[in-house]
Design a protein around this motif. Structure first.
Motif, PDB file in Angstrom:
ATOM      1  N   TYR A 170     -19.575  -5.777 -11.055  1.00 51.70           N
ATOM      2  CA  TYR A 170     -18.481  -5.640 -10.295  1.00 51.70           C
ATOM      3  C   TYR A 170     -18.110  -4.697  -9.943  1.00 51.70           C
ATOM      4  O   TYR A 170     -18.354  -3.615 -10.409  1.00 51.70           O
ATOM      5  CB  TYR A 170     -17.703  -6.411 -11.751  1.00 51.70           C
ATOM      6  N   TYR A 171     -17.104  -4.213  -8.451  1.00 50.36           N
ATOM      7  CA  TYR A 171     -16.509  -3.817  -7.900  1.00 50.36           C
ATOM      8  C   TYR A 171     -15.365  -3.966  -7.700  1.00 50.36           C
ATOM      9  O   TYR A 171     -14.849  -5.458  -7.506  1.00 50.36           O
ATOM     10  CB  TYR A 171     -17.638  -4.161  -6.671  1.00 50.36           C
ATOM     11  N   CYS A 172     -14.457  -2.743  -7.029  1.00 47.80           N
ATOM     12  CA  CYS A 172     -13.323  -2.227  -7.206  1.00 47.80           C
ATOM     13  C   CYS A 172     -12.976  -2.233  -5.787  1.00 47.80           C
ATOM     14  O   CYS A 172     -13.421  -1.905  -5.364  1.00 47.80           O
ATOM     15  CB  CYS A 172     -12.535  -1.632  -7.608  1.00 47.80           C
ATOM     16  N   ALA A 173     -12.219  -3.278  -4.966  1.00 52.15           N
ATOM     17  CA  ALA A 173     -11.959  -3.132  -4.119  1.00 52.15           C
ATOM     18  C   ALA A 173     -10.669  -2.916  -3.368  1.00 52.15           C
ATOM     19  O   ALA A 173      -9.312  -3.526  -4.348  1.00 52.15           O
ATOM     20  CB  ALA A 173     -12.632  -4.314  -2.994  1.00 52.15           C
ATOM     21  N   VAL A 174      -9.993  -2.418  -2.373  1.00 51.70           N
ATOM     22  CA  VAL A 174      -9.029  -1.702  -1.904  1.00 51.70           C
ATOM     23  C   VAL A 174      -8.375  -1.615  -0.476  1.00 51.70           C
ATOM     24  O   VAL A 174      -9.870  -1.583   0.041  1.00 51.70           O
ATOM     25  CB  VAL A 174      -8.180  -0.769  -2.306  1.00 51.70           C
ATOM     26  N   ARG A 175      -7.860  -2.475  -0.195  1.00 52.53           N
ATOM     27  CA  ARG A 175      -7.608  -3.114   1.472  1.00 52.53           C
ATOM     28  C   ARG A 175      -5.981  -1.990   1.579  1.00 52.53           C
ATOM     29  O   ARG A 175      -5.421  -1.196   1.265  1.00 52.53           O
ATOM     30  CB  ARG A 175      -6.331  -4.499   1.799  1.00 52.53           C
ATOM     31  N   GLY A 176      -6.146  -1.510   2.658  1.00 49.28           N
ATOM     32  CA  GLY A 176      -5.626  -0.227   3.662  1.00 49.28           C
ATOM     33  C   GLY A 176      -4.216  -0.146   3.542  1.00 49.28           C
ATOM     34  O   GLY A 176      -3.927  -1.613   4.179  1.00 49.28           O
ATOM     35  N   SER A 177      -3.741   0.504   3.196  1.00 41.83           N
ATOM     36  CA  SER A 177      -2.114   0.215   2.850  1.00 41.83           C
ATOM     37  C   SER A 177      -1.620   0.478   4.453  1.00 41.83           C
ATOM     38  O   SER A 177      -0.210  -0.476   4.267  1.00 41.83           O
ATOM     39  CB  SER A 177      -1.213   2.002   2.388  1.00 41.83           C
ATOM     40  N   TRP A 178      -1.924   0.281   5.272  1.00 42.90           N
ATOM     41  CA  TRP A 178      -1.245   0.275   7.291  1.00 42.90           C
ATOM     42  C   TRP A 178      -2.048  -1.007   7.643  1.00 42.90           C
ATOM     43  O   TRP A 178      -1.565  -1.562   8.346  1.00 42.90           O
ATOM     44  CB  TRP A 178      -2.164   1.010   7.785  1.00 42.90           C
ATOM     45  N   ARG A 179      -2.928  -1.775   6.591  1.00 45.12           N
ATOM     46  CA  ARG A 179      -3.302  -3.377   6.775  1.00 45.12           C
ATOM     47  C   ARG A 179      -2.063  -4.319   6.931  1.00 45.12           C
ATOM     48  O   ARG A 179      -1.237  -4.017   5.832  1.00 45.12           O
ATOM     49  CB  ARG A 179      -4.895  -4.099   6.027  1.00 45.12           C
ATOM     50  N   SER A 180      -2.142  -5.251   7.468  1.00 46.27           N
ATOM     51  CA  SER A 180      -0.864  -6.618   7.477  1.00 46.27           C
ATOM     52  C   SER A 180      -1.219  -7.172   5.557  1.00 46.27           C
ATOM     53  O   SER A 180      -2.312  -6.994   5.266  1.00 46.27           O
ATOM     54  CB  SER A 180      -1.369  -7.757   8.405  1.00 46.27           C
ATOM     55  N   HIS A 181      -0.122  -7.947   5.397  1.00 46.56           N
ATOM     56  CA  HIS A 181      -0.397  -7.912   4.010  1.00 46.56           C
ATOM     57  C   HIS A 181      -0.600  -9.494   3.807  1.00 46.56           C
ATOM     58  O   HIS A 181      -0.104 -10.649   3.950  1.00 46.56           O
ATOM     59  CB  HIS A 181       1.712  -8.022   3.583  1.00 46.56           C
ATOM     60  N   LEU A 182      -2.089  -9.225   3.738  1.00 46.29           N
ATOM     61  CA  LEU A 182      -3.317 -10.590   3.363  1.00 46.29           C
ATOM     62  C   LEU A 182      -3.508 -10.074   2.723  1.00 46.29           C
ATOM     63  O   LEU A 182      -4.331  -8.763   2.178  1.00 46.29           O
ATOM     64  CB  LEU A 182      -3.729 -10.864   5.012  1.00 46.29           C
ATOM     65  N   CYS A 183      -4.060 -10.500   1.531  1.00 44.46           N
ATOM     66  CA  CYS A 183      -4.806 -10.508   0.068  1.00 44.46           C
ATOM     67  C   CYS A 183      -5.501 -12.072   0.292  1.00 44.46           C
ATOM     68  O   CYS A 183      -4.817 -13.075  -0.401  1.00 44.46           O
ATOM     69  CB  CYS A 183      -3.912  -9.971  -0.607  1.00 44.46           C
ATOM     70  N   ALA A 184      -6.991 -12.232  -0.073  1.00 42.56           N
ATOM     71  CA  ALA A 184      -7.331 -13.099  -0.285  1.00 42.56           C
ATOM     72  C   ALA A 184      -8.951 -12.263  -1.116  1.00 42.56           C
ATOM     73  O   ALA A 184      -9.375 -11.034  -0.887  1.00 42.56           O
ATOM     74  CB  ALA A 184      -8.189 -13.336   0.613  1.00 42.56           C
ATOM     75  N   ALA A 185      -9.598 -12.879  -1.876  1.00 41.68           N
ATOM     76  CA  ALA A 185     -11.068 -12.097  -2.687  1.00 41.68           C
ATOM     77  C   ALA A 185     -12.130 -12.664  -1.538  1.00 41.68           C
ATOM     78  O   ALA A 185     -12.970 -13.486  -1.759  1.00 41.68           O
ATOM     79  CB  ALA A 185     -11.277 -13.120  -3.785  1.00 41.68           C
ATOM     80  N   GLN A 186     -11.658 -11.922  -0.233  1.00 44.13           N
ATOM     81  CA  GLN A 186     -13.173 -12.071   0.616  1.00 44.13           C
ATOM     82  C   GLN A 186     -13.466 -10.661   1.059  1.00 44.13           C
ATOM     83  O   GLN A 186     -12.447 -10.209   1.815  1.00 44.13           O
ATOM     84  CB  GLN A 186     -12.184 -12.273   2.159  1.00 44.13           C
ATOM     85  N   GLU A 187     -14.819 -10.505   1.531  1.00 44.75           N
ATOM     86  CA  GLU A 187     -15.252  -8.813   1.223  1.00 44.75           C
ATOM     87  C   GLU A 187     -14.500  -7.972   2.520  1.00 44.75           C
ATOM     88  O   GLU A 187     -13.998  -6.974   2.584  1.00 44.75           O
ATOM     89  CB  GLU A 187     -16.433  -8.529   1.725  1.00 44.75           C
ATOM     90  N   GLU A 188     -14.530  -8.999   3.399  1.00 39.07           N
ATOM     91  CA  GLU A 188     -14.043  -8.222   5.278  1.00 39.07           C
ATOM     92  C   GLU A 188     -12.767  -7.787   5.459  1.00 39.07           C
ATOM     93  O   GLU A 188     -12.535  -7.163   6.370  1.00 39.07           O
ATOM     94  CB  GLU A 188     -14.613  -9.864   6.198  1.00 39.07           C
ATOM     95  N   ILE A 189     -12.085  -7.719   3.762  1.00 36.92           N
ATOM     96  CA  ILE A 189      -9.767  -8.158   4.580  1.00 36.92           C
ATOM     97  C   ILE A 189      -9.659  -5.874   3.399  1.00 36.92           C
ATOM     98  O   ILE A 189      -8.905  -5.779   3.969  1.00 36.92           O
ATOM     99  CB  ILE A 189      -9.143  -8.537   3.673  1.00 36.92           C
ATOM    100  N   PHE A 190     -11.249  -5.780   3.046  1.00 33.20           N
ATOM    101  CA  PHE A 190     -10.921  -4.735   1.991  1.00 33.20           C
ATOM    102  C   PHE A 190     -11.620  -3.618   2.901  1.00 33.20           C
ATOM    103  O   PHE A 190     -12.953  -3.620   3.622  1.00 33.20           O
ATOM    104  CB  PHE A 190     -11.667  -4.763   0.898  1.00 33.20           C
ATOM    105  N   ASP A 191     -11.302  -2.759   2.424  1.00 31.53           N
ATOM    106  CA  ASP A 191     -11.513  -0.954   3.241  1.00 31.53           C
ATOM    107  C   ASP A 191     -12.716  -0.382   2.751  1.00 31.53           C
ATOM    108  O   ASP A 191     -13.039   0.475   2.797  1.00 31.53           O
ATOM    109  CB  ASP A 191     -10.471  -0.689   3.692  1.00 31.53           C
ATOM    110  N   TYR A 192     -12.433  -0.169   1.306  1.00 29.50           N
ATOM    111  CA  TYR A 192     -12.356   0.796   0.042  1.00 29.50           C
ATOM    112  C   TYR A 192     -13.036   0.016  -1.328  1.00 29.50           C
ATOM    113  O   TYR A 192     -12.445  -0.773  -2.016  1.00 29.50           O
ATOM    114  CB  TYR A 192     -11.512   2.045  -0.349  1.00 29.50           C
ATOM    115  N   TRP A 193     -13.853   0.768  -1.524  1.00 26.88           N
ATOM    116  CA  TRP A 193     -14.440  -0.009  -2.176  1.00 26.88           C
ATOM    117  C   TRP A 193     -15.674   1.389  -3.237  1.00 26.88           C
ATOM    118  O   TRP A 193     -15.875   2.118  -2.826  1.00 26.88           O
ATOM    119  CB  TRP A 193     -16.720  -1.091  -2.208  1.00 26.88           C
TER     120      TRP A 193
END
Length: 124
Positions: A91-114
């Motif tokens: 199991y992995y935790c992922a974080v989307r960069g704070s500079w990104r748009s307000h998009l959120c989904a369980a899709q790998e490509e939108i996350f920047d940090y793992w």
């Protein structure tokens, strides 16, 4: 630098529960989206669920009503109940960069940090 670190994995019997934790160093309140993913041996990584900083959550159909994601500041949690053998995975935790748009989904490509992952094994 944002760095997620997972913990809480382990071995559990079918029907049991586990709570995974993810501590996010470098977290800021501008961080909009965080997520959980998993990868079973021989399979592709899949999204488990996500949470926005407003508390909105979404789950994969396979875990809905069994898993719950919640957040407290720089900590994100995955409460897993009624575990099944098919939940066995890293199991992995992922974080989307704070500079990104307000998009959120369980899709790998939108996350920047793992994170590096934590193993969950469910046995019968």
């Amino acid at each position: 630098q944002v760095q997620p670190v997972e913990s809480g994995g382990g071995s559990v019997q079918v029907g049991g529960s586990l709570r995974l934790s993810c501590k996010v160093s470098g977290y800021t309140t501008a961080t909009y989206c965080m997520g959980w993913f998993r990868q079973a041996p021989g399979k592709e990584r899949e999204g488990v669920g996500y949470i926005t900083n407003g508390g909105t959550t979404g789950y994969a159909r396979s875990v809905k009503d069994r898993f719950t994601i919640f957040q407290d500041s720089d900590m994100m949690y995955l409460q897993m109940n009624s575990l099944k053998p098919e939940d066995t995975a890293m199991y992995y935790c992922a974080v989307r960069g704070s500079w990104r748009s307000h998009l959120c989904a369980a899709q790998e490509e939108i996350f920047d940090y793992w994170g590096q992952g934590t193993q969950v094994t469910v046995s019968s």
